[in-house]
Design a protein around this motif. Structure first.
Motif, PDB file in Angstrom:
ATOM      1  N   LYS A  25     -59.453  70.432 -21.420  1.00  0.00           N
ATOM      2  CA  LYS A  25     -59.033  70.631 -20.030  1.00  0.00           C
ATOM      3  C   LYS A  25     -58.187  71.898 -19.915  1.00  0.00           C
ATOM      4  N   GLU A  26     -57.249  72.051 -20.846  1.00  0.00           N
ATOM      5  CA  GLU A  26     -56.365  73.217 -20.830  1.00  0.00           C
ATOM      6  C   GLU A  26     -57.057  74.480 -21.339  1.00  0.00           C
ATOM      7  N   PRO A  28     -60.802  75.408 -21.713  1.00  0.00           N
ATOM      8  CA  PRO A  28     -62.235  75.143 -21.599  1.00  0.00           C
ATOM      9  C   PRO A  28     -63.101  75.988 -22.529  1.00  0.00           C
ATOM     10  N   ASN A 182     -48.850  65.576 -20.461  1.00  0.00           N
ATOM     11  CA  ASN A 182     -50.298  65.580 -20.375  1.00  0.00           C
ATOM     12  C   ASN A 182     -50.950  64.329 -20.960  1.00  0.00           C
TER      13      ASN A 182
END
Length: 187
Positions: A25-26, A28, A182
């Motif tokens: 997510k952080e 890609p 997170n």
């Protein structure tokens, strides 16, 4: 005094999968680059000392030296910082502080480190001492053979037996708070 227990329990598959989801997510692209690493650790772009210190940390984890952390390097870094035992963290810290790679810390390397730590840890360091006075105190406490250099063995023994030295050399990175934000928990 200064001794910590190991946090070395193994990560389970679910925790690794959760880290992978967060990583992708952080990042890609599948790689964590230096600018993203600095953002995660909250390094302001105006702080040259902090920036240099974080770059040193980043490169210490970039084991294949491709200027990016892949998922395995990322997990290894988090594991060392958050769960690594004291001996492994001290060895890593020493290697990171030993700028010329000769296996010893000289006064110049220690003073440089102290100046950086003063900037980063200004709230937690006794600011009554100058960097030179702190350096002198460290060498007095840690340099057992008085050769003007601190070996890995001296560094590890000195940090473990003296709480002041341990607290000074401890690398306090904000990764734990980022992971908690997170993940909701530490891996």
């Amino acid at each position: 005094m200064g001794h910590e227990e190991s946090h070395g329990e193994e990560m389970d598959l679910a925790q690794i999968q959760e880290l992978c989801i967060i990583f992708m997510k952080e990042c890609p692209s599948g790689a964590l680059h230096l600018h993203e690493f600095k953002r995660i650790f909250g390094v302001p772009s105006t702080s040259a000392e902090e920036s240099l210190f974080i770059e040193t940390i980043f490169h210490s984890f970039d084991t294949n030296q491709d200027n990016a952390l892949d998922f395995l390097e990322y997990v290894a870094a988090l594991h060392l910082i958050l769960r690594g035992d004291l001996e492994d963290r001290l060895k890593w810290s020493f290697k990171m502080y030993d700028k010329d790679g000769n296996g010893k810390l000289d006064r110049q390397e220690v003073k440089r480190l102290i100046r950086i730590l003063y900037k980063i840890k200004s709230q937690t360091i006794d600011m009554d001492l100058t960097p030179s006075e702190v350096c002198d105190r460290i060498f007095e406490l840690v340099d057992q053979n008085n050769d003007g250099q601190i070996s890995l063995a001296e560094f590890m023994e000195g940090a473990q037996k003296d709480e002041w030295v341990m607290n000074l050399f401890k690398v306090n990175v904000n990764a734990a708070s980022w992971v908690i934000q997170n993940c909701g928990k530490l891996p």
